[in-house]
Write a protein that holds these residues in place. Structure first.
Motif, PDB file in Angstrom:
ATOM      1  N   GLU A 153     -19.394  49.658  63.599  1.00  0.00           N
ATOM      2  CA  GLU A 153     -20.413  48.494  62.932  1.00  0.00           C
ATOM      3  C   GLU A 153     -19.733  47.994  61.693  1.00  0.00           C
ATOM      4  O   GLU A 153     -19.914  46.504  61.640  1.00  0.00           O
ATOM      5  CB  GLU A 153     -21.888  48.989  62.900  1.00  0.00           C
ATOM      6  CG  GLU A 153     -22.549  49.506  63.812  1.00  0.00           C
ATOM      7  CD  GLU A 153     -22.612  48.155  64.686  1.00  0.00           C
ATOM      8  OE1 GLU A 153     -23.038  47.091  64.222  1.00  0.00           O
ATOM      9  OE2 GLU A 153     -22.521  48.409  66.106  1.00  0.00           O
ATOM     10  N   SER A 154     -19.086  48.792  60.919  1.00  0.00           N
ATOM     11  CA  SER A 154     -18.371  48.054  59.728  1.00  0.00           C
ATOM     12  C   SER A 154     -17.381  47.213  59.808  1.00  0.00           C
ATOM     13  O   SER A 154     -17.348  46.262  59.421  1.00  0.00           O
ATOM     14  CB  SER A 154     -18.011  49.466  58.898  1.00  0.00           C
ATOM     15  OG  SER A 154     -17.379  48.901  57.636  1.00  0.00           O
ATOM     16  N   ASP A 157     -18.668  44.014  61.011  1.00  0.00           N
ATOM     17  CA  ASP A 157     -19.123  43.171  59.754  1.00  0.00           C
ATOM     18  C   ASP A 157     -18.232  42.436  59.072  1.00  0.00           C
ATOM     19  O   ASP A 157     -18.042  41.307  58.517  1.00  0.00           O
ATOM     20  CB  ASP A 157     -19.923  44.172  58.894  1.00  0.00           C
ATOM     21  CG  ASP A 157     -21.081  44.535  59.382  1.00  0.00           C
ATOM     22  OD1 ASP A 157     -21.823  43.732  60.366  1.00  0.00           O
ATOM     23  OD2 ASP A 157     -21.835  45.561  58.847  1.00  0.00           O
TER      24      ASP A 157
END
Length: 196
Positions: A122-123, A126
């Motif tokens: 997820e990072s 982002d």
């Protein structure tokens, strides 16, 4: 109150114990702490983590993306800490040690690592990394009679058993070459990735 010079020296020691890129503890700090824990006969789990495909990231996308990969992984690994006594240290270019003082079994640790892997992905989305980061890991519980070398070697070997033959982030797996006995870790020779 402490003399001004003493405060400055304490701050310098704190900075010296931190890795500049990740703000994790340094290898030398981890070695000192592990030695004390082993000498005191403390119970703890050592996790050895290795970033998958960092060399390919550096080669294909540049070192700025490699640094972003390392920093993102360090942040995700920090979430494994469950107590104030747990800590993460950068052991090498793409290698980390996580020292867990709380009692954790393999099943629970695997679950926590799976959550960490999802957070890392997820990072990466982002910050728009052009690859899927992943981390291989292995663990070892401290045992009576362990030395630094034997404990780290067991965790390292467990990590390579998981890592062997796969490139889960879609990057080319690194070619592994043998290291001589007595290389930088003091771990017996075996096949492993070239230094980055």
């Amino acid at each position: 109150p402490l003399p001004v010079g003493a405060v400055g020296a304490a701050q310098l020691r704190q900075f010296a114990d931190r890795d500049a890129l990740t703000m994790c503890f340094t290898r030398s700090y981890a070695m000192r702490k592990l030695k004390k824990l082993l000498e005191a006969g403390e119970r703890f789990t050592l996790v050895f983590a290795d970033l998958d495909g960092l060399k390919a990231v550096n080669d294909e996308h540049g070192h700025s993306y490699g640094d972003a990969y390392i920093a993102s992984a360090a942040s995700a690994l920090a979430d494994l800490r469950a107590t104030a006594d747990d800590f993460v240290a950068r052991y090498g270019g793409d290698e980390f040690l996580i020292i867990l003082r709380s009692d954790v079994n393999e099943t629970l640790l695997s679950e926590r690592m799976s959550v960490m892997q999802r957070e890392l992905l997820e990072s990466a989305k982002d910050i728009q990394l052009p690859f899927k980061p992943s981390i291989s890991w292995g663990s070892a519980k401290a045992q009576p009679g362990d030395s630094l070398e034997s404990l780290i070697a067991r965790a390292d070997e467990a990590m390579y058993r998981r890592k062997h033959g796969r490139a889960p982030n879609g990057l080319r797996p690194s070619k592994r070459v043998p290291y001589p006995t007595g290389h930088r870790r003091g771990i017996p020779a075996r096949r492993r990735a070239p230094a980055r």
